[in-house]
Design a protein around this motif. Structure first.
Motif, mmCIF file in Angstrom:
data_model
loop_
_atom_site.group_PDB
_atom_site.id
_atom_site.type_symbol
_atom_site.label_atom_id
_atom_site.label_comp_id
_atom_site.label_asym_id
_atom_site.label_seq_id
_atom_site.Cartn_x
_atom_site.Cartn_y
_atom_site.Cartn_z
ATOM 1 N N GLU A 16 0.803 -1.219 0.000
ATOM 2 C CA GLU A 16 0.000 0.000 0.000
ATOM 3 C C GLU A 16 0.841 1.277 0.000
ATOM 4 O O GLU A 16 0.297 2.379 -0.058
ATOM 5 C CB GLU A 16 -0.930 0.005 1.221
ATOM 6 C CG GLU A 16 -1.837 -1.211 1.323
ATOM 7 C CD GLU A 16 -2.709 -1.418 0.098
ATOM 8 O OE1 GLU A 16 -3.286 -0.425 -0.399
ATOM 9 O OE2 GLU A 16 -2.805 -2.565 -0.367
ATOM 10 N N LYS A 19 0.169 4.761 -1.894
ATOM 11 C CA LYS A 19 -1.255 4.841 -2.237
ATOM 12 C C LYS A 19 -1.954 5.792 -1.261
ATOM 13 O O LYS A 19 -1.519 5.982 -0.131
ATOM 14 C CB LYS A 19 -1.910 3.458 -2.171
ATOM 15 C CG LYS A 19 -1.407 2.522 -3.250
ATOM 16 C CD LYS A 19 -2.113 1.191 -3.184
ATOM 17 C CE LYS A 19 -1.589 0.256 -4.261
ATOM 18 N NZ LYS A 19 -2.192 -1.083 -4.134
ATOM 19 N N GLU A 79 -7.750 1.756 1.103
ATOM 20 C CA GLU A 79 -7.337 2.585 -0.023
ATOM 21 C C GLU A 79 -8.511 3.436 -0.499
ATOM 22 O O GLU A 79 -9.656 2.987 -0.524
ATOM 23 C CB GLU A 79 -6.835 1.703 -1.176
ATOM 24 C CG GLU A 79 -6.275 2.495 -2.331
ATOM 25 C CD GLU A 79 -5.701 1.617 -3.434
ATOM 26 O OE1 GLU A 79 -5.288 2.177 -4.455
ATOM 27 O OE2 GLU A 79 -5.673 0.385 -3.268
ATOM 28 N N ASP A 81 -10.600 5.132 -3.346
ATOM 29 C CA ASP A 81 -10.902 5.005 -4.777
ATOM 30 C C ASP A 81 -11.066 6.427 -5.312
ATOM 31 O O ASP A 81 -12.047 7.109 -5.009
ATOM 32 C CB ASP A 81 -12.184 4.192 -4.974
ATOM 33 C CG ASP A 81 -12.510 3.949 -6.437
ATOM 34 O OD1 ASP A 81 -12.202 4.821 -7.281
ATOM 35 O OD2 ASP A 81 -13.101 2.892 -6.728
ATOM 36 N N ARG A 82 -10.119 6.877 -6.105
ATOM 37 C CA ARG A 82 -10.114 8.278 -6.560
ATOM 38 C C ARG A 82 -11.323 8.638 -7.406
ATOM 39 O O ARG A 82 -11.797 9.764 -7.371
ATOM 40 C CB ARG A 82 -8.826 8.580 -7.301
ATOM 41 C CG ARG A 82 -7.631 8.542 -6.381
ATOM 42 C CD ARG A 82 -6.381 8.911 -7.116
ATOM 43 N NE ARG A 82 -5.241 8.693 -6.252
ATOM 44 C CZ ARG A 82 -4.145 9.411 -6.326
ATOM 45 N NH1 ARG A 82 -4.030 10.357 -7.209
ATOM 46 N NH2 ARG A 82 -3.154 9.166 -5.521
ATOM 47 N N ASP A 83 -11.831 7.689 -8.186
ATOM 48 C CA ASP A 83 -13.012 7.977 -9.008
ATOM 49 C C ASP A 83 -14.241 8.190 -8.129
ATOM 50 O O ASP A 83 -15.024 9.120 -8.347
ATOM 51 C CB ASP A 83 -13.270 6.835 -9.995
ATOM 52 C CG ASP A 83 -12.157 6.715 -11.045
ATOM 53 O OD1 ASP A 83 -11.546 7.754 -11.371
ATOM 54 O OD2 ASP A 83 -11.908 5.590 -11.504
ATOM 55 N N LYS A 84 -14.419 7.344 -7.149
ATOM 56 C CA LYS A 84 -15.564 7.479 -6.246
ATOM 57 C C LYS A 84 -15.419 8.687 -5.335
ATOM 58 O O LYS A 84 -16.405 9.292 -4.936
ATOM 59 C CB LYS A 84 -15.743 6.207 -5.414
ATOM 60 C CG LYS A 84 -16.220 5.032 -6.236
ATOM 61 C CD LYS A 84 -16.439 3.809 -5.385
ATOM 62 C CE LYS A 84 -16.895 2.639 -6.240
ATOM 63 N NZ LYS A 84 -17.029 1.409 -5.463
ATOM 64 N N GLU A 85 -14.175 9.042 -4.996
ATOM 65 C CA GLU A 85 -13.939 10.187 -4.127
ATOM 66 C C GLU A 85 -14.466 11.475 -4.746
ATOM 67 O O GLU A 85 -14.961 12.361 -4.054
ATOM 68 C CB GLU A 85 -12.441 10.315 -3.831
ATOM 69 C CG GLU A 85 -12.110 11.443 -2.876
ATOM 70 C CD GLU A 85 -10.616 11.589 -2.635
ATOM 71 O OE1 GLU A 85 -10.267 12.069 -1.551
ATOM 72 O OE2 GLU A 85 -9.821 11.264 -3.534
#
Length: 136
Positions: A16, A19, A79, A81-85
């Motif tokens: 990780e 990340k 971790e 999730d950048r898209d969901k963030e």
């Protein structure tokens, strides 16, 4: 169970490194930052760390920079999730507004606890009315 290495669990954290992670601490705080280092005790070093405060559907972020966390204080780690963030169903507000909302929420919890304790005491039940910061 092929892996008998007692450090295997902590060693998996090495995957990780670099990340963006969310860490929930024992005291209830939520930190988000980039994992830069981890040791055999699961002590963590986060970089570009923010402390995220949630109240209802609102949140505010306080910049904390580099943050060292003792492994024993970690409750949850995951971790981001950048898209969901980017599509959070939450509204970001200023630090001042979220701290004010947090204070009001804590006062409401304290008052509710006080009223319950008073009602129980009137019924002859002895209740510990001492509250720590984490409990209200």
């Amino acid at each position: 169970m092929d892996d008998l290495n007692p450090l295997a669990g902590t060693a998996h954290l090495l995957e990780e490194v670099d990340k963006k992670l969310m860490v929930l601490l024992r005291d209830g705080r939520t930190l988000i930052g980039y994992l830069r280092s981890v040791d055999q005790f699961a002590n963590l070093v986060l970089h570009k760390t923010i402390e995220r405060i949630h109240v209802g559907t609102e949140y505010g972020d306080i910049e904390r920079g580099i943050f060292i966390i003792r492994g024993e204080n970690v409750v949850l780690l995951g971790e981001i999730d950048r898209d969901k963030e980017k599509n959070l169903p939450l509204k970001e507000v200023s630090v001042e507004d979220i701290l004010d909302s947090q204070r009001r929420e804590q006062e409401q919890r304290y008052e509710k606890h006080r009223l319950i304790s008073k009602a129980l005491k009137e019924r002859g039940l002895n209740v510990n009315t001492e509250l720590t910061h984490e409990e209200y």
